[in-house]
Motif scaffolding. Structure first.
Motif, PDB file in Angstrom:
ATOM      1  N   ARG A 174      21.534  26.035   3.171  1.00 36.89           N
ATOM      2  CA  ARG A 174      22.692  26.208   2.950  1.00 36.89           C
ATOM      3  C   ARG A 174      23.242  27.097   1.630  1.00 36.89           C
ATOM      4  O   ARG A 174      24.072  27.564   1.831  1.00 36.89           O
ATOM      5  CB  ARG A 174      23.428  24.639   2.651  1.00 36.89           C
ATOM      6  CG  ARG A 174      23.332  23.743   3.665  1.00 36.89           C
ATOM      7  CD  ARG A 174      24.207  22.666   3.392  1.00 36.89           C
ATOM      8  NE  ARG A 174      23.955  21.680   4.348  1.00 36.89           N
ATOM      9  CZ  ARG A 174      23.007  20.696   4.847  1.00 36.89           C
ATOM     10  NH1 ARG A 174      22.284  20.458   3.955  1.00 36.89           N
ATOM     11  NH2 ARG A 174      23.257  20.016   5.835  1.00 36.89           N
ATOM     12  N   ALA A 227      23.002  20.980  14.293  1.00 36.79           N
ATOM     13  CA  ALA A 227      24.044  20.573  13.352  1.00 36.79           C
ATOM     14  C   ALA A 227      23.954  21.497  12.263  1.00 36.79           C
ATOM     15  O   ALA A 227      25.091  22.168  11.937  1.00 36.79           O
ATOM     16  CB  ALA A 227      23.985  19.316  13.021  1.00 36.79           C
ATOM     17  N   LEU A 228      22.841  21.690  11.645  1.00 34.18           N
ATOM     18  CA  LEU A 228      22.588  22.691  10.537  1.00 34.18           C
ATOM     19  C   LEU A 228      23.035  24.033  10.660  1.00 34.18           C
ATOM     20  O   LEU A 228      23.650  24.591  10.063  1.00 34.18           O
ATOM     21  CB  LEU A 228      21.200  22.441  10.050  1.00 34.18           C
ATOM     22  CG  LEU A 228      20.983  23.459   8.682  1.00 34.18           C
ATOM     23  CD1 LEU A 228      21.898  23.167   7.654  1.00 34.18           C
ATOM     24  CD2 LEU A 228      19.512  23.232   8.333  1.00 34.18           C
ATOM     25  N   ALA A 233      29.049  28.850  10.727  1.00 30.95           N
ATOM     26  CA  ALA A 233      30.463  28.789  10.350  1.00 30.95           C
ATOM     27  C   ALA A 233      30.761  29.517   9.126  1.00 30.95           C
ATOM     28  O   ALA A 233      31.738  29.856   8.846  1.00 30.95           O
ATOM     29  CB  ALA A 233      30.812  27.254  10.449  1.00 30.95           C
ATOM     30  N   GLU A 275      26.557  24.626  11.127  1.00 32.20           N
ATOM     31  CA  GLU A 275      27.036  24.732   9.651  1.00 32.20           C
ATOM     32  C   GLU A 275      26.849  25.974   9.059  1.00 32.20           C
ATOM     33  O   GLU A 275      27.888  26.651   8.538  1.00 32.20           O
ATOM     34  CB  GLU A 275      26.636  23.507   8.928  1.00 32.20           C
ATOM     35  CG  GLU A 275      26.984  23.345   7.578  1.00 32.20           C
ATOM     36  CD  GLU A 275      26.257  22.293   6.913  1.00 32.20           C
ATOM     37  OE1 GLU A 275      25.501  21.176   7.176  1.00 32.20           O
ATOM     38  OE2 GLU A 275      26.157  22.313   5.531  1.00 32.20           O
TER      39      GLU A 275
END
Ligand code: NAD
Length: 256
Positions: free
Chosen positions: A24, A46-47, A53, A50
């Motif tokens: 992240r 999901a990561l 995005a 994210e």
């Protein structure tokens, strides 16, 4: 601050915990990011969504880092997916607890293969890539305070992180002429799934917190901040060392 715009980063073992926090952090700072775990899962999907995005190229590559062949394939697939690699974070790691005299060969091999053989051969594949592409690079290894501090009943884990310390010190010499820096980050007790039992057991958690000068567990993003610094150009003169992120645990003093 976008210190990693146009740069590409591979973080091993990044489906959760510290590795996910590093992924992240790098994506937020503009990097293309390759995340990795033994297999694709709801967490990795999901990561990945994210990270994508945030606008950069991000991919997931499944690989168990514990064999030389898988390590080479991981780097090759990462390069194929993203074009080039500038930074490697050897984060994947496991621990097994037992009395020393009951430790099985299976548990020993799992810990040493994941924590030592993995970083050794993933780094080797990364260095071959940098040499072939004539590019500089940075490697950050996820060590532990237990490269330094004893941890009874975790002998194989301590041996693995001690080995990582010496691997980093040695490679700093061999890789410097190639323009590749390598450093260790040594977290203390961090609130991640590896410590779920500790966090759920107040009679274990309280005495540990009392031993930590800053009085609390660390957060995964506090580790990621140090990893990002060491991987960045701001750390251009830093190689071969270990940086502790442990709330003071490794220097804690008790009057008793
Ligand atoms: P975690 O268990 O939450 O995450 C570990 C990650 O590594 C997971 O994504 C897992 O799927 C992956 N992984 C494990 N074996 C793998 C393999 N063979 N191939 C590919 N991926 C694999 O743990 P964490 O707390 O986030 O720890 C990450 C690193 O930080 C480890 O190297 C650990 O030793 C180190 N560390 C953690 C702490 C802490 O308190 N959490 C303290 C010191 C050091």
């Amino acid at each position: 601050m976008a210190r990693f715009t146009g740069r590409s980063v591979l973080v091993t073992g990044s489906s959760q915990g510290i590795g996910a926090a590093c992924a992240r952090r790098f994506a937020k700072e503009g990097a293309n990011v390759v995340i990795n775990g033994r297999k694709e899962s709801e967490e990795t999907k999901a990561l990945l969504a994210e990270l994508q995005a945030m606008g950069q190229r991000c991919v997931f590559v499944a690989a168990d880092v514990g064999t030389a062949a898988a390590a080479a394939t991981l780097v090759a697939q990462a390069v194929e997916a993203i074009g080039v690699l500038d930074v490697l974070v050897n984060n994947a790691g496991v621990e097994r607890s037992s009395d020393f005299w009951d430790t099985t060969e299976e548990d020993y091999d799992l810990v040493m293969d994941t924590n030592v053989k993995g970083p050794f051969f993933v780094t080797q594949a990364f260095v071959k890539h940098c040499r072939a592409a004539a590019r500089k690079g940075a490697v950050v290894n996820m060590s532990s305070v237990h490269e330094e501090l004893a941890f009874p009943h975790f002998a194989s884990y301590c041996a693995s992180k001690g080995a990582m310390r010496m691997l980093t010190r040695d490679l700093a010499n061999e890789l410097a002429p190639l323009g590749i820096r390598i450093n260790n980050v040594a977290p203390g007790a961090i609130a991640t799934p590896i410590n779920r039992h500790l966090m759920d057991t107040p009679e274990l958690l309280r005495p540990l917190q009392a031993k930590i000068p800053l009085g609390r567990l660390g957060q995964a993003d506090e580790v990621a901040a140090l990893v990002a610094f060491l991987a960045s150009e701001e750390a251009a003169y830093v190689t071969g060392s270990t940086y502790f992120v442990d709330g003071g645990l490794s220097v804690s003093y008790s009057e008793q």
